[in-house]
Design an enzyme around this catalytic site. Structure first.
Site, PDB file in Angstrom:
ATOM      1  CG  ASP A  15      -1.927   0.582   1.459  1.00 44.99           C
ATOM      2  OD1 ASP A  15      -2.005   1.492   0.599  1.00 44.99           O
ATOM      3  OD2 ASP A  15      -3.179   0.773   2.216  1.00 44.99           O
ATOM      4  CG  ASP A 110      -3.474   4.211  -3.989  1.00 46.18           C
ATOM      5  OD1 ASP A 110      -4.039   2.806  -3.829  1.00 46.18           O
ATOM      6  OD2 ASP A 110      -4.130   4.822  -2.474  1.00 46.18           O
ATOM      7  CD  GLU A 111      -5.781  -0.952  -1.359  1.00 42.44           C
ATOM      8  OE1 GLU A 111      -5.507  -1.562  -0.426  1.00 42.44           O
ATOM      9  OE2 GLU A 111      -6.380   0.035  -1.220  1.00 42.44           O
TER      10      GLU A 111
END
Length: 364
Positions: A15, A110-111
């Protein structure tokens, strides 16, 4: 019953730390160390898409109205999102993941989950792989990432949040059950604030409390998600990391503290929800053709209304206009409403050949 834990599985959840805001601080050094908020106009009806850690100290978080964020931190720097830049950097990070394993399941820009049980480096240590990936991300992008390492996706997701920012947390099979028992119920991935409050009212404060409940009792109180709660209290999560999984919908909903009967007020709330959905679509690099309005009346009766357009859309204004038209097809204004939601489906992800986006709940 499936095994409580499969000690052979090695799952990493990566993350990025305050991704959008961190990119802005990286690209504009004058913002370094300052409270940065990425999102809509604080003087309008904008919503926070991301907040730097300096801004979070003031209580600012994503999905918060920008007008409230500026009240919490008047000195905050508000920046319009640059999604094309974020997508480009996300692609760089994705390529780093793929250097280690083909089993990569992105959740958003983003993860992502990675299954490194078997990996291209022939490295038996998921911890060392996670450490190396974080190093590669920092060297290549000048951004930091946090990672969680665990025997399943549920635990890896929670672990990545333990030592943010720029942290690494490992939950071994031997530690897992004790970790779950002491975990506050609000920290459980998949349990939101409303469910947390309900569980607190029922005396469920942590994993140990949740584990005391039978599946039947949970079913009576929580309905169809009872099996999920029963399993996670025992560390059971058989979900595989699926790189070919395509997200089916993106949405958001709002349960009001008090039921609303006023139609203009409901329209205003709907506009806020449309803003959140638009930001989530942009974050997922997605657009859709089908817009669905969900409404729940004060007697808990739920209805949906949908419209399918000829073109893919993700703009807040279009989502609001279509949803507002659907709202007029309901009894809102004549009956009190306790919940509104908007979801967008029939997405363009498959057409764009963007594999690995996670199957989502209808109303995120």
């Amino acid at each position: 019953m499936p095994a409580i834990l499969n000690p052979q599985r090695k799952i990493i959840h990566i993350d990025m730390d305050a991704f959008f805001a961190s990119v802005e601080q990286r690209d504009f050094p004058e913002f370094a160390g300052k409270p940065v908020v990425v999102g809509g106009n604080p003087e309008g009806r904008g919503v926070v898409a991301a907040a730097s850690y300096e801004a979070r100290k003031f209580g600012i978080h994503s999905a918060m109205p920008a007008s409230r964020a500026v009240r919490l931190c008047p000195q905050a720097i508000f920046i319009k999102p640059r999604f094309e830049v974020y997508k480009q950097i996300s692609g760089q990070i994705r390529n780093i993941f793929l250097d280690y394993t083909s089993l990569v399941e992105p959740l958003s820009l983003d993860e992502a989950y990675l299954d490194v049980t078997e990996n291209s480096r022939n490295n038996p240590s998921a911890t060392l792989i996670a450490r190396d990936i974080r190093k590669q991300i920092k060297e290549n992008t000048r951004l930091t990432a946090s990672a969680g390492v665990a025997p399943n996706k549920f635990l890896a997701k929670i672990a990545s949040d333990v030592n943010k920012p720029d942290g690494l947390t490992v939950i071994t099979p031997e530690q897992a059950l004790k970790f779950i028992e002491t975990l506050p119920i609000g920290k459980f991935y998949g349990i939101g604030k409303a469910t947390e409050a309900k569980m607190h009212d029922l005396g469920i404060k942590n994993g140990a409390d949740l584990k005391k409940w039978s599946k039947m009792d949970l079913q009576q109180s929580f309905g169809k998600v009872a099996a999920f709660y029963f399993n996670i209290a025992r560390g059971i999560d058989e979900r595989e990391v699926r790189p070919d999984r395509i997200r089916k919908s993106v949405g958001a909903e709002n349960t009001f503290p008090e039921d609303i009967a006023d139609l203009p007020e409901l329209s205003s709330k709907l506009n806020d929800i449309a803003e959140k959905v638009s930001l989530r679509l942009a974050k997922a690099d997605a657009a859709g053709k089908t817009i669905t309005l969900k409404i729940r009346y004060d007697n808990f009766e739920s209805v949906t209304r949908s419209v399918t357009l000829s073109d893919f859309v993700n703009e807040q204004e279009t989502l609001y206009q279509m949803s507002a038209e659907l709202l007029h097809e309901t009894e809102a204004g004549q009956r009190k409403v306790r919940l509104l939601g908007i979801s967008v489906s029939n997405l363009n992800l498959q057409e764009k050949e963007s594999p690995g986006l996670q199957l989502s709940f209808d109303f995120g």
